[in-house]
Design a protein around this motif. Structure first.
Motif, mmCIF file in Angstrom:
data_model
loop_
_atom_site.group_PDB
_atom_site.id
_atom_site.type_symbol
_atom_site.label_atom_id
_atom_site.label_comp_id
_atom_site.label_asym_id
_atom_site.label_seq_id
_atom_site.Cartn_x
_atom_site.Cartn_y
_atom_site.Cartn_z
ATOM 1 N N GLU A 43 -16.882 -14.303 9.009
ATOM 2 C CA GLU A 43 -17.503 -14.426 7.679
ATOM 3 C C GLU A 43 -16.468 -14.083 6.617
ATOM 4 O O GLU A 43 -15.824 -13.026 6.686
ATOM 5 N N HIS A 45 -15.672 -14.929 2.098
ATOM 6 C CA HIS A 45 -16.304 -15.450 0.881
ATOM 7 C C HIS A 45 -15.324 -16.004 -0.146
ATOM 8 O O HIS A 45 -15.722 -16.805 -0.989
ATOM 9 N N ALA A 54 -21.381 -17.668 6.086
ATOM 10 C CA ALA A 54 -22.625 -17.345 6.799
ATOM 11 C C ALA A 54 -22.512 -17.767 8.262
ATOM 12 O O ALA A 54 -22.982 -18.839 8.641
ATOM 13 N N PRO A 73 -21.730 -13.761 15.420
ATOM 14 C CA PRO A 73 -20.820 -13.532 14.300
ATOM 15 C C PRO A 73 -19.674 -12.639 14.754
ATOM 16 O O PRO A 73 -19.856 -11.766 15.591
ATOM 17 N N PHE A 76 -20.299 -10.128 11.077
ATOM 18 C CA PHE A 76 -20.944 -9.945 9.787
ATOM 19 C C PHE A 76 -20.215 -8.839 9.020
ATOM 20 O O PHE A 76 -19.929 -7.768 9.577
#
Length: 365
Positions: A43, A45, A54, A73, A76
Motif C-alpha cells: 500500500e 499513496h 488499497a 496486504p 496495510f
C-alpha cells in the motif's frame, strides 16, 4: 523452501492505474497456477512508481480468480487506517478468502505519505501508531468482553450489547486471526524485533545478504524479550529474481528491462535519499556512486539460468543460516509478459527441484 511473491505493486508512472492493477491480477493467476505459496500486496499513496493505495481491492478480486495461493496486504499502513474499521474489513476479507488470507502490516516509510496524512514519521510516531493500532485490532478480534481502549492516538470501544441484539460480531474466519506478517529493511530493525516479540512472520526486504543476516538477530532479540523461540522457517526473504534459459538472456531481460528501469529511475534514488544505499553494498568501502543497477544485479539479485539462480540461492541460504520462503520482488513486465511468466515458471519448475537438499533447522527444544 517455499516460493512466494512480494508486489509493491510497482508500475512505471505512465501505466494507467487500471492497467497496472490488471497486470498484477494476471501475475497472481500465474503464481497460483505455478504453485507459489503466497503473495503480498503493498500500500502506498504518493509514489507514482508504487501506485496502489488499497491492496485489499486487488486481494478481493484475486481471491475470486485463484484457487490455492495465500494472499494478503503486505502490508496495510496502520497509521492511515482507523483500527476498528480495518479490523472489521480484514475480518470480512478473511471470510471471503475462506481462510487463504495473510495480514501484512507496516508503519509506512515514505515522507510524502507522512505529509499527506500529517503523521510525524521523522520522530517515529508512525511506529507508535502501528503498535497501538495492531493492539486494538487484535483485541477486537480475540476479546469477548466489552472494553474501551483510550490510547495516545485512538479511542476505540467494543460496546456492550444494545437493545438486546446490537453488538460487535465481525471476527476473522482463521482463529485466532490470519497469519500476521511484517517487513523490515534497516539493520537492527525495530519492525523485525516486533515480529520476534509477537510471533509474527518476518519479511526481510531486498538487501545485500550481509545485512539480511542481521535481520534474524533482530527477530531473535524481540523473541528473547517476550520469552519466545522464533522459527527460521517463518522467515521470508524478498529478492529481485529473473530466470531465463541462459545467464546472458537473464541479464538482458532484467538489467535491460523493467527491473533495471525501475531500479535506476526510482528505487536506487529513493534509497539514496534515505541514506540506505549502504544496505545494498557487499562491503562498506564501496562508494555510493558504484551502487548502480549493474552492481545490484551482480551482488544482490538472483539473475541467471536455473542452475545459476539455484547456486546463488543456496549460497544465500547458507550465509544467513536458513529461511523458509523466497518472495520474488514484483515488476511490471506487461510490455513483455512472456519473459516474466517464463521467469516465474523456471523458478518454480527448474530452480526449486535443485534446492531440495536445503534444510532450514527447526527451533531448538
Amino acid at each position: 523452501m517455499q516460493f512466494g511473491y512480494f508486489a509493491m505493486p510497482s508500475h512505471p508512472p505512465e501505466r494507467g492505474l487500471k492497467a497496472g492493477h490488471d497486470w498484477d491480477l494476471q501475475v497472481l493467476r500465474w503464481l497460483d497456477g505455478l504453485g507459489y505459496a503466497e503473495a503480498w500486496i503493498g500500500e502506498h499513496h504518493t509514489a507514482p512508481w508504487e501506485p496502489h493505495p488499497a491492496p485489499d481491492l486487488l486481494v478481493a478480486q484475486a481471491l475470486k480468480e485463484t484457487q490455492r495461493i495465500r494472499l494478503g496486504p503486505g502490508g496495510f499502513l496502520l497509521p492511515y487506517h482507523h483500527p476498528a474499521e480495518l479490523a472489521n474489513r480484514v475480518a470480512m476479507l478473511d471470510h471471503l478468502s475462506e481462510g487463504r488470507l495473510n495480514f501484512g502490516v507496516a508503519a509506512s516509510g515514505l515522507p510524502s505519505d507522512w505529509a499527506m496524512f500529517h503523521v510525524d514519521g521523522m520522530s517515529g510516531v508512525n511506529r507508535e501508531m502501528t503498535r497501538e493500532a495492531l493492539d486494538i485490532i487484535l483485541r477486537l478480534w480475540t476479546e469477548e468482553a466489552p472494553f474501551t481502549h483510550d490510547g495516545k492516538f485512538w479511542k476505540v470501544s467494543a460496546p456492550e450489547t444494545m437493545f438486546g441484539f446490537l453488538k460487535p460480531h465481525i471476527r476473522p474466519l482463521q482463529k485466532p486471526h490470519p497469519p500476521i506478517g511484517v517487513a523490515g529493511l534497516s539493520k537492527n530493525s525495530d519492525t523485525l524485533k516486533l515480529a520476534g516479540e509477537r510471533g509474527f512472520l518476518p519479511m526481510s526486504l531486498n538487501l545485500n545478504p550481509a545485512y539480511v543476516g542481521s535481520h534474524w538477530e533482530s527477530v531473535e532479540a524481540g523473541a528473547r524479550r517476550a520469552g519466545r523461540t522464533p522459527d527460521r522457517r517463518d522467515w521470508r526473504l524478498v529478492r529481485e529474481v529473473f530466470v531465463a534459459e541462459t545467464d546472458a538472456e537473464a541479464w538482458r531481460l532484467s538489467v535491460g528491462g523493467m527491473m533495471g528501469r525501475m531500479m535506476r529511475e526510482y528505487f536506487l534514488p529513493l534509497l539514496a535519499n534515505f541514506g540506505f544505499l549502504e544496505y545494498l553494498k557487499h562491503s562498506p568501502e564501496v562508494p555510493d556512486s558504484d551502487v548502480t543497477v549493474e552492481y545490484c544485479a551482480r551482488h544482490n539479485w538472483l539473475v541467471g539460468s536455473p542452475a545459476t539462480v539455484a547456486e546463488k540461492l543456496a549460497r544465500i541460504h547458507e550465509e544467513v543460516g536458513g529461511f523458509g520462503a523466497l518472495l520474488v520482488f514484483g515488476f511490471d513486465y506487461s510490455e513483455n509478459p512472456e519473459a516474466w511468466r517464463t521467469s516465474l515458471g523456471l523458478l518454480a519448475e527448474e530452480v526449486l527441484p535443485r534446492l531440495s537438499h536445503l534444510r532450514t533447522p527447526a527451533p531448538a527444544g
